[in-house]
Design an enzyme around this catalytic site. Structure first.
Site, PDB file in Angstrom:
ATOM      1  N   HIS A   1       0.816  -1.215   0.000  1.00 36.50           N
ATOM      2  CA  HIS A   1       0.000   0.000   0.000  1.00 36.50           C
ATOM      3  C   HIS A   1       0.849   1.264   0.000  1.00 36.50           C
ATOM      4  CE1 HIS A   1      -3.656  -2.291   0.540  1.00 36.50           C
ATOM      5  NE2 HIS A   1      -3.190  -2.872   1.623  1.00 36.50           N
TER       6      HIS A   1
ATOM      7  N   ARG B   1       7.333  -6.216   3.058  1.00 30.74           N
ATOM      8  CA  ARG B   1       6.116  -6.829   2.530  1.00 30.74           C
ATOM      9  C   ARG B   1       5.971  -6.521   1.047  1.00 30.74           C
ATOM     10  NH1 ARG B   1       0.011  -5.618   4.719  1.00 30.74           N
ATOM     11  NH2 ARG B   1       0.431  -3.532   3.878  1.00 30.74           N
TER      12      ARG B   1
ATOM     13  N   ASP C   1      16.960 -11.498  -3.687  1.00 32.71           N
ATOM     14  CA  ASP C   1      18.238 -11.143  -4.300  1.00 32.71           C
ATOM     15  C   ASP C   1      18.687  -9.740  -3.891  1.00 32.71           C
ATOM     16  OD1 ASP C   1      18.455 -13.598  -5.481  1.00 32.71           O
ATOM     17  OD2 ASP C   1      17.963 -12.935  -7.512  1.00 32.71           O
TER      18      ASP C   1
ATOM     19  N   GLU D   1      -5.562 -12.453   6.988  1.00 36.87           N
ATOM     20  CA  GLU D   1      -6.352 -11.226   6.969  1.00 36.87           C
ATOM     21  C   GLU D   1      -7.684 -11.353   6.243  1.00 36.87           C
ATOM     22  OE1 GLU D   1      -3.979  -8.137   5.143  1.00 36.87           O
ATOM     23  OE2 GLU D   1      -2.878  -9.575   3.925  1.00 36.87           O
TER      24      GLU D   1
ATOM     25  N   ASP E   1      -8.169  -5.628   6.976  1.00 31.71           N
ATOM     26  CA  ASP E   1      -8.727  -6.460   5.910  1.00 31.71           C
ATOM     27  C   ASP E   1      -9.615  -7.557   6.474  1.00 31.71           C
ATOM     28  OD1 ASP E   1      -7.865  -5.580   3.227  1.00 31.71           O
ATOM     29  OD2 ASP E   1      -5.870  -5.792   4.062  1.00 31.71           O
TER      30      ASP E   1
END
Length: 268
Positions: A50, A75, A89, A154, A180
């Site tokens: 977000h 995240r 990576d 969620e 959520d």
């Protein structure tokens, strides 16, 4: 160069005797990330679901907070194999995967973090910061030691499947997202609703039974403390952008008369 296993969030949770307290870093700014890293919190969550973060801004923030005594989770916007490969990576060690609703989805997230034959992570250690461009001895055979994987619960479907998700080998913990979850339960914007809190506490209990840590997002201090008392091993209690928004509003209120429609929305 030694393999820094002690940097994983998994090991930090195992080594502590109290809940680890953290905050969101959502601005996309390395400067703000570094400022937050020195605040004395246990962990930061750099968010790309977000927030305006891409690979380059995440890398810059990882570099900015490196060396501070804080653990950093990242995240991604989605549970997607190629994106997870790119994050790993870059040198992301601690992943928080959103919207994991089933054991199959949890298994896919685990596979994305493992090299074959145990997973599907692409091999590019010579090109990657994660292996310090092949300066870490035996990185390919020991990479799993450097990675911790937390999945988000969620939705109502995820709550119903939480025991199966927790049983997936390679899932190191779960994180509850009440916003959520509330929406999934038909209670949009009602994170404090008894049904939402009961679902969160059910998952905290399931994690305890499974012997895995569970965390939760809770900007309300009373709610955060209640979840910690109920067994949460780690919590997010604020966000850089929310702190800046509320702080600047408070500053304006000191000097500018309030307007009738000037009420700020509730925090996340």
């Amino acid at each position: 160069m030694p393999l820094r296993v002690e940097d994983t969030f998994r090991d930090a949770l195992a080594a502590t005797h109290r809940p680890l307290v953290g905050m969101w870093v959502c601005s996309g700014s390395p400067l703000i990330a570094e400022l937050c890293a020195g605040a004395g919190l246990d962990w930061l969550l750099i968010d790309a679901e977000h927030s305006p973060n891409d690979l380059e801004s995440i890398l810059a923030q990882l570099q900015a907070v490196n060396g501070y005594p804080v653990h950093t989770l990242v995240r991604p916007p989605v549970n997607e194999t190629v994106l997870i490969k790119q994050y790993l990576d870059l040198g992301v060690q601690n992943l928080l995967i959103p919207m994991v609703n089933s054991a199959d989805q949890a298994e896919a997230a685990v596979a994305a973090t493992r090299y074959p034959p145990h997973g599907v992570r692409g091999v590019g250690s010579a090109l990657a910061r994660s292996a310090r461009w092949n300066r870490i001895p035996d990185y390919l055979t020991r990479a799993n030691e450097t990675i911790s994987l937390t999945v988000q619960i969620e939705t109502s479907a995820a709550v119903a499947a939480v025991e199966e998700i927790l049983a997936v080998e390679g899932v190191d913990g779960i994180f509850l997202g009440p916003s959520d979850l509330a929406a999934s339960l038909g209670l949009l914007g009602q994170q404090e609703h008894p049904k939402v809190r009961a679902a969160v506490e059910h998952c905290l209990s399931a994690a305890k039974t499974a012997g895995k840590p569970a965390g939760v997002n809770a900007f309300n201090e009373g709610t955060a403390r209640a979840y910690m008392a109920a067994g949460a091993s780690f919590v997010l209690v604020g966000a850089d952008v929310a702190l800046l928004a509320r702080g600047t509003e408070a500053l304006a209120d000191k000097f500018i008369p309030a307007t009738p429609d000037g009420a700020a929305p509730a925090s996340y």
